[in-house]
Write a protein that holds these residues in place. Structure first.
Motif, mmCIF file in Angstrom:
data_model
loop_
_atom_site.group_PDB
_atom_site.id
_atom_site.type_symbol
_atom_site.label_atom_id
_atom_site.label_comp_id
_atom_site.label_asym_id
_atom_site.label_seq_id
_atom_site.Cartn_x
_atom_site.Cartn_y
_atom_site.Cartn_z
ATOM 1 N N THR A 192 -68.266 -35.069 36.830
ATOM 2 C CA THR A 192 -67.912 -34.086 38.100
ATOM 3 C C THR A 192 -66.742 -33.142 35.899
ATOM 4 O O THR A 192 -66.662 -33.918 34.939
ATOM 5 N N GLY A 193 -66.050 -31.956 36.536
ATOM 6 C CA GLY A 193 -65.492 -31.406 35.342
ATOM 7 C C GLY A 193 -64.272 -30.963 35.273
ATOM 8 O O GLY A 193 -63.273 -30.266 36.095
ATOM 9 N N GLY A 194 -63.155 -31.828 35.197
ATOM 10 C CA GLY A 194 -62.242 -31.862 35.055
ATOM 11 C C GLY A 194 -60.883 -31.000 36.052
ATOM 12 O O GLY A 194 -61.216 -31.655 37.193
ATOM 13 N N SER A 195 -60.350 -30.019 36.324
ATOM 14 C CA SER A 195 -58.684 -29.549 37.661
ATOM 15 C C SER A 195 -60.279 -28.564 38.148
ATOM 16 O O SER A 195 -59.980 -27.650 39.277
ATOM 17 N N GLY A 196 -61.651 -28.260 38.004
ATOM 18 C CA GLY A 196 -61.979 -26.892 38.836
ATOM 19 C C GLY A 196 -62.512 -26.135 38.474
ATOM 20 O O GLY A 196 -61.014 -25.747 37.547
ATOM 21 N N ILE A 197 -62.279 -25.166 39.953
ATOM 22 C CA ILE A 197 -62.043 -23.030 39.318
ATOM 23 C C ILE A 197 -61.455 -23.554 40.852
ATOM 24 O O ILE A 197 -61.706 -23.534 41.575
ATOM 25 N N THR A 198 -60.035 -22.636 40.401
ATOM 26 C CA THR A 198 -59.894 -21.500 41.693
ATOM 27 C C THR A 198 -59.828 -20.754 42.198
ATOM 28 O O THR A 198 -59.726 -19.277 41.532
ATOM 29 N N LEU A 199 -60.670 -20.027 43.430
ATOM 30 C CA LEU A 199 -60.635 -18.952 43.692
ATOM 31 C C LEU A 199 -59.525 -18.599 44.198
ATOM 32 O O LEU A 199 -59.098 -19.102 45.337
ATOM 33 N N PRO A 242 -60.902 -20.939 34.143
ATOM 34 C CA PRO A 242 -59.978 -22.310 36.091
ATOM 35 C C PRO A 242 -59.838 -21.011 37.449
ATOM 36 O O PRO A 242 -59.828 -21.930 37.868
ATOM 37 N N HIS A 243 -59.909 -20.066 36.487
ATOM 38 C CA HIS A 243 -58.950 -18.627 38.171
ATOM 39 C C HIS A 243 -60.225 -18.116 38.180
ATOM 40 O O HIS A 243 -60.279 -17.571 37.474
ATOM 41 N N VAL A 244 -60.417 -17.036 39.054
ATOM 42 C CA VAL A 244 -61.922 -16.436 39.349
ATOM 43 C C VAL A 244 -60.796 -15.872 40.934
ATOM 44 O O VAL A 244 -60.814 -16.023 41.717
ATOM 45 N N CYS A 245 -60.496 -14.708 40.771
ATOM 46 C CA CYS A 245 -60.424 -13.810 41.725
ATOM 47 C C CYS A 245 -61.209 -13.195 42.533
ATOM 48 O O CYS A 245 -62.668 -12.556 41.842
ATOM 49 N N GLY A 246 -61.445 -12.767 43.101
ATOM 50 C CA GLY A 246 -62.795 -11.784 44.320
ATOM 51 C C GLY A 246 -62.208 -11.487 45.182
ATOM 52 O O GLY A 246 -61.250 -10.855 45.950
ATOM 53 N N LEU A 247 -62.855 -10.393 45.323
ATOM 54 C CA LEU A 247 -62.523 -8.268 46.783
ATOM 55 C C LEU A 247 -62.442 -9.747 48.291
ATOM 56 O O LEU A 247 -64.308 -9.742 48.321
ATOM 57 N N LYS A 248 -62.006 -9.175 48.512
ATOM 58 C CA LYS A 248 -62.723 -9.704 50.380
ATOM 59 C C LYS A 248 -63.638 -8.865 50.735
ATOM 60 O O LYS A 248 -63.838 -7.659 50.906
ATOM 61 N N GLY A 249 -64.503 -9.163 50.791
ATOM 62 C CA GLY A 249 -66.079 -8.673 51.983
ATOM 63 C C GLY A 249 -66.760 -8.334 50.700
ATOM 64 O O GLY A 249 -68.257 -8.235 51.479
ATOM 65 N N SER A 274 -64.292 -14.424 52.369
ATOM 66 C CA SER A 274 -63.403 -14.266 53.487
ATOM 67 C C SER A 274 -61.829 -14.855 53.008
ATOM 68 O O SER A 274 -61.931 -15.532 52.232
ATOM 69 N N ASP A 275 -61.058 -15.051 53.443
ATOM 70 C CA ASP A 275 -59.750 -16.128 53.082
ATOM 71 C C ASP A 275 -59.820 -17.082 53.145
ATOM 72 O O ASP A 275 -59.098 -18.148 52.448
ATOM 73 N N LYS A 276 -60.755 -17.799 54.047
ATOM 74 C CA LYS A 276 -61.166 -19.295 54.548
ATOM 75 C C LYS A 276 -61.280 -19.769 53.422
ATOM 76 O O LYS A 276 -61.699 -21.000 52.563
ATOM 77 N N HIS A 277 -62.772 -19.049 52.416
ATOM 78 C CA HIS A 277 -62.947 -19.128 50.203
ATOM 79 C C HIS A 277 -61.920 -19.683 49.505
ATOM 80 O O HIS A 277 -62.523 -20.047 49.212
ATOM 81 N N SER A 278 -61.024 -18.589 50.089
ATOM 82 C CA SER A 278 -59.512 -19.177 49.112
ATOM 83 C C SER A 278 -59.766 -21.213 48.909
ATOM 84 O O SER A 278 -59.691 -21.616 49.763
ATOM 85 N N GLY A 279 -59.241 -21.320 47.631
ATOM 86 C CA GLY A 279 -59.534 -22.770 47.585
ATOM 87 C C GLY A 279 -59.953 -23.340 45.972
ATOM 88 O O GLY A 279 -60.372 -22.662 45.034
ATOM 89 N N VAL A 280 -59.527 -24.523 45.569
ATOM 90 C CA VAL A 280 -60.371 -25.529 43.998
ATOM 91 C C VAL A 280 -61.438 -25.803 44.679
ATOM 92 O O VAL A 280 -62.052 -26.403 45.050
ATOM 93 N N TYR A 281 -62.227 -25.519 44.208
ATOM 94 C CA TYR A 281 -63.752 -25.604 43.565
ATOM 95 C C TYR A 281 -63.882 -26.612 42.759
ATOM 96 O O TYR A 281 -63.603 -26.500 41.530
#
Length: 446
Positions: free
Chosen positions: A279-286, A202-209, A258-265
């Motif tokens: 669709t699939g529930g509450s999505g993925i928060t990036l 449900p949650h994914v963390c990514g490194l900027k760049g 980049s920061d603009k990619h943060s959000g719920v997909y």
């Protein structure tokens, strides 16, 4: 009998008593602890030592990472360790160790405590009686003695369902959580659905760049036919269209975060037999994070312990390995571990410099360098002695130059003269030594 003899006899007698010959012990009531990602966990520990020695120092450390936390003797005999907000980085084997004035070697406790970190997921276990489906709130390790669960159907709590496995008879999106940690619920799964979308995390963390993958699978019945699908971001709209070239796999890869990619997909699709979006529930928060070096404590003296943390605003994947740099060069002689901390114990003046960190595989995305200034035990900075020495030398040179200048000038102004008396038959030269000395002293002393 002298005092030394009395001490020796008393020590001998005490050592002869049962249990006094052992320097101490560490005991763990459990050697395996499973924690829910994002929740706190306690590693149970108890220690003891003989009465003839007093406690000096103790600490918890993690294998392949080093010291985790220092320990005081204020809560003897308890040495339990609490870890707040578990992440994948906390998984590993932990040990407690201490020493006393009588037993000045580390006293440890066996094989330590292995910490495992888990997410929750809903698994369809099979079909029960009367066309009911058994679903289980699954974890990768055992969460202890009979925790109570909270079940959700289409985001709403289900009453009187508190066990890990339940029977359901209605098609819907189901998710689960451990009671007390409802905010850490599992991704929703459509049960008894011929068509569904499932997200692994449900949650994914990514490194900027860097790039990141949002894992996703979907399904529909064999008699049906896929028409179209897409990823969209809440409050932004469509992100990317999806083809059916990789059936079941709807994962989305995003490059150069980049920061603009943060959000719920969300991923959604439709078929010939179901013309509305599936669709699939509450999505993925990036979440997107940069790296930042934190120094604790910020002011440190030689001989003290220092921790540098490669800080992130969200938890990167469990496969992340951190690399440390000093003045732009890799710290090959220091630790490079899966942990995001660099321990300098004890710290010395040679450790002063600019520190930065990076994630292996993304060395070009290192953090901004932070300067570490180690001070002497007396409080003076290790940089100050060199500066002070240079200033003193410059002052001395200036003073010497001024003195030499005024001496030369005084010598020129007060040079000896000859007074020639014309009224005598033999001219007599008289050196005005007193006048010269007086002039020089007056010039030098002002």
């Amino acid at each position: 009998m002298c005092c030394e003899d009395v001490y020796v006899v008393v020590t001998f007698v005490l050592l002869s008593l049962p249990g006094m010959q052992c320097g101490g012990s560490v005991t763990y009531s459990s050697t395996r602890v499973c924690g829910l990602k994002g929740a706190p966990v306690v590693l149970p520990c108890r220690y003891e030592y003989s009465l003839i020695g007093h406690y000096i120092r103790g600490e918890w450390y993690k294998e392949k990472s080093g010291r985790v936390r220092e320990h005081s003797d204020s809560n003897y005999p308890h040495c339990s360790l609490k870890i707040d907000k578990l992440s994948d980085d906390h998984a590993g084997v932990y040990h407690f160790q201490f020493y006393t004035a009588f037993h000045q070697r580390w006293i440890r406790g066996g094989s330590g405590i292995r910490v495992s970190v888990t997410d929750l997921s809903v698994k369809e276990a099979g079909v029960g009686s009367q066309k009911q489906t058994e679903v289980t709130c699954s974890a990768s390790c055992s969460l202890g003695s009979s925790p109570q669960y909270v079940w959700y159907k289409n985001e709403q709590p289900i009453q009187n369902k508190t066990t890990a496995s339940i029977l359901i008879s209605e098609k819907a999106n189901y998710s689960c959580a451990v009671r007390g940690y409802e905010a850490l619920r599992s991704p929703a799964v459509c049960v008894q659905c011929e068509r569904s979308v499932t997200y692994s995390f449900p949650h994914v963390c990514g490194l900027k760049g860097a790039s990141v993958v949002l894992p996703c699978t979907y399904k529909y019945s064999g008699a049906d036919r896929y028409i179209g699908g897409e990823w969209y971001k809440e409050k932004s709209g469509r992100v990317r269209e999806h083809s059916n070239s990789s059936y079941f796999d709807c994962s989305l890869e995003i490059d150069t975060l980049s920061d603009k990619h943060s959000g719920v997909y969300h991923f959604q699709f439709y078929t010939t037999q179901h013309l509305s979006w599936i669709t699939g529930g509450s999505g993925i928060t990036l979440s997107v994070t940069a790296l930042q070096v934190l120094i604790n404590p910020e002011l440190v003296k030689e001989g003290e312990r220092l921790t540098l943390t490669c800080n992130t605003t969200c938890s990167l994947s469990n496969n992340s390995t951190f690399i440390w740099y000093k003045n732009g060069q890799p710290l090959t002689s220091k630790r490079t571990t899966r942990d995001n901390k660099l321990q300098l114990n004890p710290v010395s003046s040679e450790d002063s410099g600019n520190y930065s960190c990076a994630v292996r595989g993304h060395e070009g995305l290192s953090s901004t360098a932070v300067f570490l200034n180690v001070t002497y035990s007396g409080g003076a900075s290790v940089v100050l002695p060199a500066v002070t020495t240079i200033v003193v030398i410059l002052v001395v040179l200036v003073i010497v130059g001024v003195v030499c200048f005024w001496r030369k000038r005084a010598h020129m102004q007060c040079e000896p003269t000859e007074h020639i008396y014309q009224n005598v038959s033999h001219p007599v030269s008289v050196m005005s030594t007193p006048i010269y000395c007086s002039c020089f002293l007056n010039t030098l002393l002002g």
